[in-house]
Design an enzyme around this catalytic site. Structure first.
Site, mmCIF file in Angstrom:
data_model
loop_
_atom_site.group_PDB
_atom_site.id
_atom_site.type_symbol
_atom_site.label_atom_id
_atom_site.label_comp_id
_atom_site.label_asym_id
_atom_site.label_seq_id
_atom_site.Cartn_x
_atom_site.Cartn_y
_atom_site.Cartn_z
ATOM 1 N N TYR A 289 0.860 -1.184 0.000
ATOM 2 C CA TYR A 289 0.000 0.000 0.000
ATOM 3 C C TYR A 289 0.890 1.226 0.000
ATOM 4 O O TYR A 289 1.826 1.321 0.801
ATOM 5 C CB TYR A 289 -0.901 -0.004 1.237
ATOM 6 N N ASP B 203 9.408 2.807 -0.497
ATOM 7 C CA ASP B 203 8.364 3.473 0.274
ATOM 8 C C ASP B 203 8.594 3.116 1.734
ATOM 9 O O ASP B 203 8.209 2.055 2.217
ATOM 10 C CB ASP B 203 6.978 3.034 -0.201
ATOM 11 N N LYS C 31 4.628 9.018 8.590
ATOM 12 C CA LYS C 31 4.428 8.407 9.914
ATOM 13 C C LYS C 31 5.440 8.905 10.968
ATOM 14 O O LYS C 31 5.273 10.001 11.474
ATOM 15 C CB LYS C 31 4.383 6.893 9.771
HETATM 16 C C1 LIG Z 1 0.666 4.652 5.659
HETATM 17 C C2 LIG Z 1 1.395 4.421 4.401
HETATM 18 C C3 LIG Z 1 1.261 5.279 3.292
HETATM 19 C C4 LIG Z 1 0.261 6.392 3.255
HETATM 20 O O1 LIG Z 1 0.519 7.380 4.192
HETATM 21 P P1 LIG Z 1 -0.679 8.396 4.588
HETATM 22 O O2 LIG Z 1 -0.025 9.367 5.518
HETATM 23 O O3 LIG Z 1 -1.750 7.552 5.213
HETATM 24 O O4 LIG Z 1 -1.149 9.038 3.344
HETATM 25 C C5 LIG Z 1 2.058 5.057 2.193
HETATM 26 N N1 LIG Z 1 2.940 4.043 2.169
HETATM 27 C C6 LIG Z 1 3.100 3.203 3.197
HETATM 28 C C7 LIG Z 1 4.113 2.119 3.124
HETATM 29 C C8 LIG Z 1 2.328 3.351 4.346
HETATM 30 O O5 LIG Z 1 2.460 2.486 5.355
#
Ligand SMILES: *Cc1c(COP(=O)(O)O)cnc(C)c1O
Length: 418
Positions: free
Chosen positions: A144, A239, A267
């Site tokens: 994701y 990511d 995060k």
């Molecule tokens: C949480 C997450 C996102 C999205 O971040 P948001 O701040 O919710 O938009 C993208 N990539 C990864 C790997 C994530 O865990």
């Protein structure tokens, strides 16, 4: 345990907020019941509006590496409040946060701050396309990367939980620019590059997948992604929105010793406030406006409150590297106490109990989990004062605020619940 106040708030919420929540993963649909409304948090604990207390393993879905209301973060926020909450002009602390990120994450030579992980990945793939002049993006099933249109193909997290394979509202032509391959298969990547020679701009990957539950890379997998992308002139995007400053101070790239071309963060770098970032090689990031022709902007990007919290987080972690050892020890102790018949995946302080007996290396094997069994475990843990993510396809997070006592209580609860 009854939750009359949460139930009443949820009844009002569903009337005016879709599904009663501002992000789908907060709903309890896959585990039964309705979400709890949280009144406050302190350290490793949260308290719901009905006065129940829980040991928190969601940690705001990852950001709260130091737990709720950590004094260093609170002090930084108070400092920012005294100055002003937004200027739309550069501030010293933005430079300091950018320097702290470049200093910590090995491959990041230049960085741009944004407001969420979604913005970070959306921008990173734009930069990859702009830089290479190619359109296709390879992603992996069950990973994701936020709710970016073209990355919602076979995505993890809430999309996996709700079983929405391909969301409505994304034009087919956008999805056509995305190639979704099974995670941990080098062959699939080789074949895809063979079939689309010279057309793939980038491979984007969660270096430790967290959004189909925690799925570590198999030995050699990340190395292969690095080698194949280099050989074909495509960029490798890590990511690290979840793994950054979580699985190591310098993220998964430090832990596994791989140097991606671009990295996305979010995060933890916001310390509980909305911050994202993307960065990487200087020659690539120099193409971002106003230095270069690839446009990306944000009214509240580098927001003083968010930057203050993020900077306090990174400074604290740099000064207290022993935190990572404690996180590792606590998470390992929890994982050792998993109920029978469960497959445990863990990297550092992120882990998942998959209710299946086979190994879980990709989305197919993750989906073999018995989600009804997980739901029963989730509710039994909640009744015992342990708050887990309400989905099989999520990672649990330990924070530095979790105590030996928390871990003991959680292990006891798991012993009864399993
Ligand atoms: C949480 C997450 C996102 C999205 O971040 P948001 O701040 O919710 O938009 C993208 N990539 C990864 C790997 C994530 O865990």
């Amino acid at each position: 345990m009854t939750h009359p106040k949460s139930e009443e708030l949820f009844r009002r919420a569903v009337e005016i907020i879709p599904g009663g929540v501002n992000s789908p993963v907060r709903a309890f649909r896959s585990v039964g019941g309705n979400p709890l409304f949280i009144a406050r948090g302190q350290g490793s604990h949260i308290f719901d509006v009905d006065g129940h207390e829980y040991i928190d393993y969601v940690c705001s879905w990852g950001p709260l590496l130091l737990g709720h209301r950590h004094p260093a973060i609170l002090a930084a926020l108070e400092g920012a409040l005294a100055i002003g909450t937004s200027f739309g002009a550069p501030t010293a602390q933005e430079v300091e946060l950018a320097e702290a990120i470049c200093d910590a994450v090995p491959s990041v030579e230049m960085v741009r701050l944004v407001n969420s992980g979604t913005e970070a990945t959306m921008s990173a793939i734009r930069v990859a396309r702009g830089f290479t002049g190619r359109d296709l993006i390879v992603k992996f099933e069950g990973c994701y990367h936020g709710h970016v249109d073209s990355l919602l193909v076979k995505a993890g997290s809430g999309v996996a939980t709700l079983g929405i394979a391909d969301t409505q509202g994304v034009p087919k032509s956008f999805c056509d620019t995305t190639i979704a391959l099974p995670f941990n298969s080098v062959d699939a990547v080789e074949q895809s590059f063979g079939a689309h020679a010279g057309a793939i701009a980038a491979v984007i990957v969660e270096p430790v997948a967290g959004n189909m539950g925690c799925v570590p890379p198999l030995p050699g997998y990340l190395e292969a992604l690095r080698e194949i992308t280099l050989r074909h002139g495509a960029l490798l995007i890590f990511d690290e929105v979840m793994t950054g400053f979580r699985v190591a101070f310098g993220g998964a790239q430090q832990r596994f010793g791989i140097r991606p071309d671009l990295t996305t963060l979010g995060k933890v770098i916001g310390g509980g406030l909305p911050v994202g970032a993307y960065g990487g090689r200087r020659d690539i990031m120099s193409k971002v406006a106003p230095a270069g022709p690839i446009y990306q902007a944000g009214t509240l990007s580098g927001n003083p409150l968010a930057v203050a919290a993020g900077l306090a987080m990174l400074r604290y972690l740099k000064a207290h590297s022993e935190v990572y050892g404690v996180l590792e020890r606590h998470a390992a102790a929890l994982c050792a106490a998993a109920p029978p018949g469960v497959t445990v995946n863990r990297v550092g302080s992120m882990f998942t109990f998959f209710f299946t007996d086979g190994p879980v290396n990709d989305y197919e094997s993750a989906k073999r989990s018995d989600t009804a069994k997980f739901g029963r475990f989730f509710r039994a843990m909640l009744d015992r004062g342990v708050y887990l993510a309400p989905s099989q396809f999520e990672a649990a997070f330990v924070s530095a605020a979790h105590t030996d006592e928390d871990i003991r209580k959680t292990i006891a609860a798991a012993g009864e619940a399993g």
